[in-house]
Design a protein around this motif. Structure first.
Motif: not given
Length: 161
Positions: A29-30, A33, A35-36, A54, A57-59, A61, A111, A128
């Motif tokens: 995942w890291s 996805a 990073a913000t 982002s 998108e992280a959610d 992914w 991250k 994340l």
């Protein structure tokens, strides 16, 4: 007593294997996805670009990665259940919840580092994080659903013979 120990062992092994897979899923995942970026102002983090996607998108992914792991675990769980389908199913549900939580923790710490200093604060890439905590249910939901779909298909096929 022996039967109970066997049942608990099947559940425990399933949960343990899924928890270890949660570590792998966290790193996957890291890696996938985005990073913000945040700006630290007076010690408080603020999103550097308020219109960024982002976080969403992280959610997404996270749901994709844990759902894929759930799919594989559901298939493997069914194939390996060997006379203990209820115990493996319980292990898939509990282990999937734990694995999703472990993936969130591992991926969230994999991250993040200060990238550059600016006049308004330090611009950082955050670790994340999930903003939609419902995606934690992707792994156990997919794993148990796949298990039941396979069970239904096999049982239906046997009954129609």
């Amino acid at each position: 007593m022996r039967h109970l120990r066997g049942n608990l062992a099947a559940i425990g092994v399933t949960v343990l294997v899924l928890a270890v897979l949660g570590v792998v899923a966290g790193y996957v995942w890291s890696a996938l996805a985005p990073a913000t970026r945040y700006v630290l102002i007076d010690g408080a983090p603020h999103v550097a670009d308020p219109e960024t996607q982002s976080l969403i998108e992280a959610d997404g992914w996270f749901a994709v990665v844990t759902g894929a792991f759930g799919l594989v675990c559901g298939i493997a769980g069914y194939v390996l259940s060997r006379g203990r389908p209820v115990e493996v199913l319980l292990g898939l549900a509990a282990g999937g919840l734990l694995a999703g939580y472990v993936a969130m923790l591992v991926g969230g710490t994999a991250k993040g580092a200060v990238q550059a200093a600016g006049p308004g604060g330090y611009t950082t890439t955050t670790s994340l994080d999930l903003t939609a905590h419902g995606v934690l249910f992707a792994w156990p939901l997919v794993a148990t659903a796949v298990f039941w779909v396979i069970e239904f298909a096999v049982t239906y096929n046997e009954r129609s013979r």
